[in-house]
Enzyme design. Sequence first.
Site, PDB file in Angstrom:
ATOM      1  N   GLY A 106      -1.375  22.881  29.052  1.00 23.49           N
ATOM      2  CA  GLY A 106      -1.142  24.001  27.840  1.00 23.49           C
ATOM      3  C   GLY A 106       0.281  23.675  27.230  1.00 23.49           C
ATOM      4  CG  HIS A 143       5.016  32.096  18.997  1.00 17.55           C
ATOM      5  ND1 HIS A 143       4.540  31.271  17.872  1.00 17.55           N
ATOM      6  CD2 HIS A 143       4.067  31.682  19.995  1.00 17.55           C
ATOM      7  CE1 HIS A 143       3.302  30.683  18.219  1.00 17.55           C
ATOM      8  NE2 HIS A 143       2.971  31.047  19.534  1.00 17.55           N
ATOM      9  CE  LYS A 185       5.803  28.276  20.530  1.00 19.57           C
ATOM     10  NZ  LYS A 185       5.495  27.672  21.630  1.00 19.57           N
TER      11      LYS A 185
HETATM   12  N1  LIG Z   1      -1.842  26.253  25.288  1.00 25.33           N
HETATM   13  C1  LIG Z   1      -1.612  27.610  25.330  1.00 25.33           C
HETATM   14  O1  LIG Z   1      -2.736  28.323  25.058  1.00 25.33           O
HETATM   15  C2  LIG Z   1      -0.075  28.263  25.665  1.00 25.33           C
HETATM   16  C3  LIG Z   1       0.738  27.264  25.814  1.00 25.33           C
HETATM   17  N2  LIG Z   1       1.888  27.671  26.141  1.00 25.33           N
HETATM   18  C4  LIG Z   1       3.052  26.691  26.310  1.00 25.33           C
HETATM   19  O2  LIG Z   1       3.287  26.640  27.551  1.00 25.33           O
HETATM   20  C5  LIG Z   1       4.494  26.289  28.135  1.00 25.33           C
HETATM   21  C6  LIG Z   1       5.177  27.270  29.050  1.00 25.33           C
HETATM   22  O3  LIG Z   1       5.228  28.514  28.246  1.00 25.33           O
HETATM   23  P1  LIG Z   1       5.824  29.889  28.894  1.00 25.33           P
HETATM   24  O4  LIG Z   1       4.971  30.064  30.045  1.00 25.33           O
HETATM   25  O5  LIG Z   1       6.026  30.739  27.878  1.00 25.33           O
HETATM   26  O6  LIG Z   1       7.294  29.423  29.228  1.00 25.33           O
HETATM   27  P2  LIG Z   1       8.367  29.691  30.539  1.00 25.33           P
HETATM   28  O7  LIG Z   1       9.490  29.237  30.316  1.00 25.33           O
HETATM   29  O8  LIG Z   1       8.396  30.992  30.815  1.00 25.33           O
HETATM   30  O9  LIG Z   1       7.794  28.815  31.756  1.00 25.33           O
HETATM   31  C7  LIG Z   1       8.109  27.176  31.877  1.00 25.33           C
HETATM   32  C8  LIG Z   1       8.103  27.080  33.312  1.00 25.33           C
HETATM   33  O10 LIG Z   1       8.225  25.642  33.510  1.00 25.33           O
HETATM   34  C9  LIG Z   1       9.180  25.281  34.564  1.00 25.33           C
HETATM   35  N3  LIG Z   1      10.176  24.412  34.097  1.00 25.33           N
HETATM   36  C10 LIG Z   1      11.245  24.396  33.602  1.00 25.33           C
HETATM   37  N4  LIG Z   1      11.879  23.142  33.474  1.00 25.33           N
HETATM   38  C11 LIG Z   1      11.088  22.467  34.086  1.00 25.33           C
HETATM   39  C12 LIG Z   1      11.222  21.098  34.335  1.00 25.33           C
HETATM   40  N5  LIG Z   1      12.240  20.399  34.070  1.00 25.33           N
HETATM   41  N6  LIG Z   1      10.346  20.345  35.413  1.00 25.33           N
HETATM   42  C13 LIG Z   1       9.038  21.389  35.772  1.00 25.33           C
HETATM   43  N7  LIG Z   1       9.272  22.588  35.385  1.00 25.33           N
HETATM   44  C14 LIG Z   1      10.064  23.287  34.745  1.00 25.33           C
HETATM   45  C15 LIG Z   1      10.171  26.760  34.513  1.00 25.33           C
HETATM   46  O11 LIG Z   1      10.518  26.785  35.576  1.00 25.33           O
HETATM   47  P3  LIG Z   1      11.927  28.055  35.943  1.00 25.33           P
HETATM   48  O12 LIG Z   1      11.356  29.331  35.748  1.00 25.33           O
HETATM   49  O13 LIG Z   1      12.555  27.514  37.077  1.00 25.33           O
HETATM   50  O14 LIG Z   1      12.983  27.164  34.673  1.00 25.33           O
HETATM   51  C16 LIG Z   1       8.968  28.046  34.042  1.00 25.33           C
HETATM   52  O15 LIG Z   1       8.216  27.952  35.366  1.00 25.33           O
HETATM   53  C17 LIG Z   1       5.230  26.081  26.641  1.00 25.33           C
HETATM   54  O16 LIG Z   1       5.170  24.813  26.064  1.00 25.33           O
HETATM   55  C18 LIG Z   1       4.346  27.042  25.729  1.00 25.33           C
HETATM   56  O17 LIG Z   1       4.468  26.612  24.361  1.00 25.33           O
HETATM   57  C19 LIG Z   1       2.324  28.961  26.067  1.00 25.33           C
HETATM   58  C20 LIG Z   1       1.196  30.063  26.082  1.00 25.33           C
HETATM   59  C21 LIG Z   1      -0.069  29.527  25.698  1.00 25.33           C
HETATM   60  O1  LIG Z   2       5.217  29.642  23.861  1.00 27.05           O
HETATM   61  C1  LIG Z   2       4.184  30.306  23.412  1.00 27.05           C
HETATM   62  O2  LIG Z   2       4.032  31.368  23.734  1.00 27.05           O
HETATM   63  C2  LIG Z   2       2.955  29.658  22.944  1.00 27.05           C
HETATM   64  N1  LIG Z   2       2.918  28.357  23.057  1.00 27.05           N
HETATM   65  C3  LIG Z   2       1.696  27.679  22.472  1.00 27.05           C
HETATM   66  C4  LIG Z   2       2.066  26.973  21.089  1.00 27.05           C
HETATM   67  O3  LIG Z   2       3.097  26.679  20.906  1.00 27.05           O
HETATM   68  O4  LIG Z   2       1.158  27.131  20.259  1.00 27.05           O
HETATM   69  C5  LIG Z   2       0.552  28.720  22.452  1.00 27.05           C
HETATM   70  C6  LIG Z   2       0.673  29.742  21.970  1.00 27.05           C
HETATM   71  O5  LIG Z   2       0.936  29.799  20.408  1.00 27.05           O
HETATM   72  C7  LIG Z   2       1.800  30.568  22.726  1.00 27.05           C
END
Ligand SMILES: NC(=O)C1=CN([C@@H]2O[C@H](COP(=O)(O)OP(=O)(O)OC[C@H]3O[C@@H](n4cnc5c(N)ncnc54)[C@H](OP(=O)(O)O)[C@@H]3O)[C@@H](O)[C@H]2O)C=CC1
Ligand SMILES: O=C(O)C1=N[C@H](C(=O)O)C[C@H](O)C1
Length: 252
Positions: free
Chosen positions: A79, A136, A140
């Site tokens: 994702g 968003h 982000k």
């Molecule tokens: N496809 C979809 O439907 C969705 C996609 N997303 C995407 O998912 C991704 C994560 O979003 P979100 O959960 O909000 O972000 P967060 O920042 O909350 O989480 C990111 C996670 O990645 C970890 N991380 C950071 N750096 C590294 C690294 N170098 N190696 C491995 N792990 C690492 C962080 O660890 P730590 O906490 O230790 O920094 C944390 O656990 C984004 O790209 C977002 O756009 C989000 C929502 C929906």
């Molecule tokens: O970072 C987010 O929160 C999300 N990331 C994804 C994106 O970049 O499209 C999916 C969703 O919009 C939430």
Amino acid sequence: MTNRIAVAVLGATGRMGSEAVRAVDAAEDMELVAALGRNDPLSTVLDAGATHIVDLTVPDSTEANVRFAVEHGLHAVVGTTGWSDERRADLASLLEAAPAVGVLIAPNFALGSVLASAFAAQAARYFESVEIVELHHPNKVDAPSGTAVRTAELIAAERAAAGVPASPDATETSLDGARGADVDGVRVHAVRLRGLVAHQEVLLGGEGEQLTLRHDSYDRASFMPGVLLGLRRAAGRPGLTYGLDGYLDLGN
Ligand SMILES: NC(=O)C1=CN([C@@H]2O[C@H](COP(=O)(O)OP(=O)(O)OC[C@H]3O[C@@H](n4cnc5c(N)ncnc54)[C@H](OP(=O)(O)O)[C@@H]3O)[C@@H](O)[C@H]2O)C=CC1
Ligand SMILES: O=C(O)C1=N[C@H](C(=O)O)C[C@H](O)C1
């Protein structure tokens, strides 16, 4: 239940990762065998006996994570944003050497969002103008969103196939960024605002009328059915699938 899907979640402490940990844990046909944070070595996934990974990390790490999975014969549901054309092409080449492995890269796991993007692409050939506004939460790290990029790509492809010219725009002077980013000829505007989760509007304009297609994720629970669907289907879909719509029958 036997033959449960053995899942490792990468990015498990994050906003999405922690939600995915709960969803996988609650799924009767899945077993959460590992939950990795930023400092955990990828070998943890192998030691735990995972057959599938879910990557919800950051654009800087997702490529290496997925390569590791493919090189070790694990299916991946991804994702994380940041999967450019070049990165996807490299991954597709890697997958040629692992023909049994399935990888899903889903810019958005929410069914409503996938449908909204598909509807927008369908509608875009009938309107003179189209622009995207994505909105968003302010934590982000990337802009524009992966969803907006994917939506723009789908819209641009439909308009090109139908021979629709570029949206009219008489702008001669502007401040940097005022007209948004240009994604395949579609303008994309990114809003970051406390209180928001993930939202998108596609604005379609014609003479004397406007159609707006809006999707809202108010809670990250909205993404979990798509994550679980991806995990259930990835092994049966070898190679690279870009977009959850690739696993759905949207009738197009
Ligand atoms: N496809 C979809 O439907 C969705 C996609 N997303 C995407 O998912 C991704 C994560 O979003 P979100 O959960 O909000 O972000 P967060 O920042 O909350 O989480 C990111 C996670 O990645 C970890 N991380 C950071 N750096 C590294 C690294 N170098 N190696 C491995 N792990 C690492 C962080 O660890 P730590 O906490 O230790 O920094 C944390 O656990 C984004 O790209 C977002 O756009 C989000 C929502 C929906
Ligand atoms: O970072 C987010 O929160 C999300 N990331 C994804 C994106 O970049 O499209 C999916 C969703 O919009 C939430």
